[in-house]
Enzyme design. Structure first.
Site, PDB file in Angstrom:
ATOM      1  N   HIS A 119       0.849  -1.199   0.000  1.00 30.04           N
ATOM      2  CA  HIS A 119       0.000   0.000   0.000  1.00 30.04           C
ATOM      3  C   HIS A 119       0.888   1.254   0.000  1.00 30.04           C
ATOM      4  O   HIS A 119       0.703   2.153  -0.825  1.00 30.04           O
ATOM      5  CB  HIS A 119      -0.915  -0.044   1.229  1.00 30.04           C
ATOM      6  CG  HIS A 119      -1.741   1.188   1.437  1.00 30.04           C
ATOM      7  ND1 HIS A 119      -3.115   1.190   1.340  1.00 30.04           N
ATOM      8  CD2 HIS A 119      -1.402   2.457   1.749  1.00 30.04           C
ATOM      9  CE1 HIS A 119      -3.574   2.396   1.585  1.00 30.04           C
ATOM     10  NE2 HIS A 119      -2.542   3.188   1.843  1.00 30.04           N
ATOM     11  N   GLU A 120       1.867   1.276   0.910  1.00 27.95           N
ATOM     12  CA  GLU A 120       2.760   2.447   0.993  1.00 27.95           C
ATOM     13  C   GLU A 120       3.634   2.561  -0.249  1.00 27.95           C
ATOM     14  O   GLU A 120       3.929   3.667  -0.702  1.00 27.95           O
ATOM     15  CB  GLU A 120       3.636   2.373   2.236  1.00 27.95           C
ATOM     16  CG  GLU A 120       2.879   2.511   3.549  1.00 27.95           C
ATOM     17  CD  GLU A 120       1.957   3.723   3.572  1.00 27.95           C
ATOM     18  OE1 GLU A 120       2.353   4.797   3.061  1.00 27.95           O
ATOM     19  OE2 GLU A 120       0.843   3.597   4.087  1.00 27.95           O
ATOM     20  N   HIS A 180       1.807   4.311  -3.029  1.00 25.42           N
ATOM     21  CA  HIS A 180       1.886   5.775  -2.875  1.00 25.42           C
ATOM     22  C   HIS A 180       3.245   6.277  -3.380  1.00 25.42           C
ATOM     23  O   HIS A 180       3.316   7.243  -4.130  1.00 25.42           O
ATOM     24  CB  HIS A 180       1.802   6.168  -1.396  1.00 25.42           C
ATOM     25  CG  HIS A 180       0.431   6.096  -0.799  1.00 25.42           C
ATOM     26  ND1 HIS A 180      -0.656   6.748  -1.307  1.00 25.42           N
ATOM     27  CD2 HIS A 180      -0.016   5.463   0.322  1.00 25.42           C
ATOM     28  CE1 HIS A 180      -1.720   6.518  -0.542  1.00 25.42           C
ATOM     29  NE2 HIS A 180      -1.352   5.727   0.455  1.00 25.42           N
TER      30      HIS A 180
HETATM   31 ZN   LIG Z   1      -2.352   5.200   2.219  1.00 26.44          ZN
END
Ligand SMILES: [Zn+2]
Length: 375
Positions: free
Chosen positions: A66-67, A70
């Site tokens: 998830h990170e 980004h």
């Molecule tokens: Zn996030």
């Protein structure tokens, strides 16, 4: 960046905050002793332990992905990202530069939840295939539970309160509409504060209804969101107030230095009471050569202070943050904030002009909060 380093992926430094270890074992424990035995009864306890360990590791990888989503999207849009630190409630990606526009922030914020939805779909797919091929409930159970967790992760992150991804989406939208980043941050932070209080109330409700652990978790998450929303807003106010300033504009007071050949006794006599900092630049002429702190002096027995030179205990220059006097203050802010306990040296053509410290930044933040967003 705090925490300890576990590796490097795609040029991103991956770190773990110590707080994450506590969460890791809490998750492991709740998977092994709670979730899996309840959902999939009748297996051996060694199997639950294996499911717990693999489930926890895969959850950890999910949060990391998830990170990374980004970060990778941010890097593609020209935002410099240093690395990722995993901490209590997931991760945080360290961007060195700020987003230039609302569109970039929107797309970067959306990448995280989008990846979590994709990961959820992938685990759901694995669970479905596993059921068809009869891999056994130990495998399909872990996969289907991770599909559920990643789905929840995506939905939770989409809640419209800063600093959650949904709050960033909201901020980007308001920023786009008003053209005012500080105002947009205020709106998104209000969302975050409201969301924080809501989660705390929900947690209290759960505790009163008898779900102690779940309620405490919820309350804790609410409290965290509430605090982060407030400090995220102060950070933004601080950032907008620093717009246009140079590193040299931030130097407070006259320059206090010491020399290579001074003894520790000289140093202590000079700065024990009159000094404003806990660490001082060491200079040779006007050129900085290192930094010495009271802590370093404290490691030497007082009887030896007369015979020990500053040069013998100081930190040499390669361990010190140095910035050019005309660097944009916004660009060096993170560097200053991260070198806690050591001053950042401000130089022009190799000559030391002054220092900026992380406590200076903390004071600016406090003032930003006291001024309540007024510029
Ligand atoms: Zn996030």
């Amino acid at each position: 960046m705090g925490g300890f380093r576990i590796g490097r992926i795609l040029g991103l430094e991956i770190r773990i905050d110590p707080s994450w270890l506590i969460i890791f074992f809490l998750v492991l424990w709740s998977f092994t002793a709670g979730v899996f035995p309840q959902r999939f009864p009748g297996l051996a306890s060694a199997v639950y332990l294996l499911m717990g360990i693999s489930g926890t590791l895969l959850f950890f990888v999910s949060v990391l992905l998830h990170e990374m989503a980004h970060s990778v999207v941010a890097m593609r849009r020209g935002v410099e990202v240093e690395g990722i630190t995993l901490f209590v409630f997931g991760g945080i990606a360290h961007a060195r530069s700020e987003f230039e526009n609302a569109r970039d922030e929107f797309i970067i914020a959306a990448a995280g939840p989008a990846s979590s939805f994709l990961i959820a779909a992938a685990f759901a797919g694995i669970a479905a295939i596993g059921e068809r091929l009869e891999w056994g409930v130990a495998v399909t159970g872990v996969a289907s539970y991770l599909a559920f967790l990643n789905f929840i992760l995506a939905v939770f992150n989409l809640l419209p309160g800063f600093p959650l991804d949904g709050g960033r989406l909201l901020r980007a939208a308001v920023w786009k509409m008003t053209g005012d980043l500080t105002r947009a941050t205020r709106v998104a932070s209000l969302g975050g504060k409201g969301l924080g209080y809501f989660l705390m109330a929900l947690g209290l409700g759960q505790v009163l209804a008898g779900a102690l652990i779940g309620g405490l978790w919820m309350g804790f998450i609410g409290w965290f969101v509430r605090m982060a929303a407030g400090s995220g807003y102060a950070q933004q106010v601080l950032r907008s107030s620093l717009e246009g300033l140079r590193a040299e504009d931030a130097i407070a007071g006259e320059l206090q230095t010491t020399g290579l050949n001074h003894t520790l006794h000289d140093f202590v006599t000079e700065y024990r009471f009159r000094g404003r900092h806990q660490a001082y630049p060491v200079v040779e002429g006007e050129r900085p050569v290192g930094v010495i702190s009271f802590r370093q002096v404290g490691r030497v027995p007082p009887a030896a202070w007369d015979s020990t030179r500053v040069a013998d205990v100081m930190t040499p220059l390669d361990g010190i943050a140095i910035v050019e006097a005309d660097a944009r203050l916004l660009d060096v802010l993170d560097k200053v904030q991260e070198s806690t306990g050591r001053p950042t040296l401000v130089v022009r053509e190799g000559r030391l002009l002054g220092v900026v410290t992380s406590s200076d930044v903390r004071r600016w933040l406090e003032r930003a909060q006291m001024l309540g967003g007024g510029r």
